[in-house]
Write a protein that holds these residues in place. Sequence first.
Motif, mmCIF file in Angstrom:
data_model
loop_
_atom_site.group_PDB
_atom_site.id
_atom_site.type_symbol
_atom_site.label_atom_id
_atom_site.label_comp_id
_atom_site.label_asym_id
_atom_site.label_seq_id
_atom_site.Cartn_x
_atom_site.Cartn_y
_atom_site.Cartn_z
ATOM 1 N N THR A 103 0.835 -1.194 0.000
ATOM 2 C CA THR A 103 0.000 0.000 0.000
ATOM 3 C C THR A 103 0.875 1.251 0.000
ATOM 4 O OG1 THR A 103 -0.119 0.122 2.405
ATOM 5 C CG2 THR A 103 -1.796 -1.223 1.303
ATOM 6 N N ASP A 104 0.249 2.387 -0.193
ATOM 7 C CA ASP A 104 0.987 3.656 -0.205
ATOM 8 C C ASP A 104 1.688 3.941 1.122
ATOM 9 O OD1 ASP A 104 0.260 4.153 -2.799
ATOM 10 O OD2 ASP A 104 -1.458 5.415 -2.264
ATOM 11 N N ASN A 105 1.139 3.422 2.223
ATOM 12 C CA ASN A 105 1.762 3.670 3.528
ATOM 13 C C ASN A 105 2.722 2.548 3.949
ATOM 14 O OD1 ASN A 105 -0.047 1.691 4.178
ATOM 15 N ND2 ASN A 105 -1.139 2.861 5.755
ATOM 16 N N GLY A 106 3.094 1.671 2.999
ATOM 17 C CA GLY A 106 4.101 0.654 3.266
ATOM 18 C C GLY A 106 3.593 -0.609 3.935
ATOM 19 N N ARG A 107 2.277 -0.755 4.058
ATOM 20 C CA ARG A 107 1.719 -1.990 4.618
ATOM 21 C C ARG A 107 1.489 -2.983 3.475
ATOM 22 N NH1 ARG A 107 0.027 -2.198 9.661
ATOM 23 N NH2 ARG A 107 -1.899 -3.343 9.229
ATOM 24 N N TYR A 108 1.170 -4.212 3.834
ATOM 25 C CA TYR A 108 0.982 -5.280 2.846
ATOM 26 C C TYR A 108 -0.496 -5.638 2.761
ATOM 27 C CZ TYR A 108 6.002 -5.603 3.121
ATOM 28 O OH TYR A 108 7.335 -5.294 3.081
ATOM 29 N N LYS A 109 -1.022 -5.589 1.549
ATOM 30 C CA LYS A 109 -2.440 -5.854 1.321
ATOM 31 C C LYS A 109 -2.602 -7.199 0.610
ATOM 32 C CE LYS A 109 -4.698 -3.616 -1.879
ATOM 33 N NZ LYS A 109 -5.416 -2.589 -2.640
ATOM 34 N N ALA A 110 -3.397 -8.087 1.208
ATOM 35 C CA ALA A 110 -3.723 -9.372 0.592
ATOM 36 C C ALA A 110 -5.108 -9.261 -0.033
ATOM 37 C CB ALA A 110 -3.704 -10.475 1.645
ATOM 38 N N MET A 126 4.712 -8.879 5.223
ATOM 39 C CA MET A 126 4.478 -9.598 3.977
ATOM 40 C C MET A 126 4.078 -11.042 4.272
ATOM 41 S SD MET A 126 7.131 -10.083 0.777
ATOM 42 C CE MET A 126 8.438 -10.692 1.821
ATOM 43 N N GLU A 127 4.688 -11.654 5.288
ATOM 44 C CA GLU A 127 4.399 -13.044 5.634
ATOM 45 C C GLU A 127 2.954 -13.220 6.078
ATOM 46 O OE1 GLU A 127 7.035 -11.294 6.760
ATOM 47 O OE2 GLU A 127 8.574 -12.257 5.524
ATOM 48 N N GLU A 128 2.466 -12.292 6.926
ATOM 49 C CA GLU A 128 1.072 -12.369 7.386
ATOM 50 C C GLU A 128 0.107 -12.216 6.217
ATOM 51 O OE1 GLU A 128 0.456 -10.410 11.667
ATOM 52 O OE2 GLU A 128 1.525 -9.098 10.254
ATOM 53 N N ALA A 129 0.398 -11.273 5.331
ATOM 54 C CA ALA A 129 -0.458 -11.048 4.164
ATOM 55 C C ALA A 129 -0.458 -12.272 3.256
ATOM 56 C CB ALA A 129 0.006 -9.811 3.402
ATOM 57 N N GLY A 130 0.708 -12.852 3.040
ATOM 58 C CA GLY A 130 0.803 -14.050 2.211
ATOM 59 C C GLY A 130 0.037 -15.218 2.800
ATOM 60 N N ARG A 131 0.155 -15.399 4.104
ATOM 61 C CA ARG A 131 -0.563 -16.481 4.782
ATOM 62 C C ARG A 131 -2.090 -16.282 4.667
ATOM 63 N NH1 ARG A 131 2.462 -16.881 8.685
ATOM 64 N NH2 ARG A 131 1.722 -15.149 9.934
#
Length: 166
Positions: A103-110, A126-131
């Motif tokens: 995301t624009d604020n550097g978080r990971y979106k799944a 990234m790992e949590e989003a991937g899971r």
Amino acid sequence: MCVYDLMQLWSIVKNRCSNQRGYEDCRICCEWERDPKAFCRWALDNLYHCNGEHLQIDKDLFGKDQRLYSPETCCFLPASINSVLRRKRRDGIEVLPVGVSITDNGRYKATVHHHTGHLTKTFGSMEEAGRYYRENKKRYILGLADTYRQWLPEHIYDALVAYEIP
């Protein structure tokens, strides 16, 4: 499906393997490339009725990162299932897992896409989003397999249940 439609499908598969964007490095087995009638025989032996839904040829269900169209690697799937089995990233960013973006604020979106929309959640890693993506994508595929179970050949149903999310 009539013989004309099967010959048209054979031609589509050949074109995919020779010059279609998104199918780079795909190839058709020698048997099918040399003998379109062999492809048609395979197709007639493997087609089934699926509650009137359009069936599509698939090369991905039976093998991870499958790039070969052949009798051993292909099957027919309802369009709604085939569209879910995408393994390649659309954005070309290979460092992120499939289904994950930044995301624009550097978080990971799944994001898990399905026929009625999509399921999205944002994570700090990234790992949590991937899971999250893998778990929900698997749940969705299992739901589709159960929905279509009465029409799917057993080996296709079993492959969907065993399908591994990248």
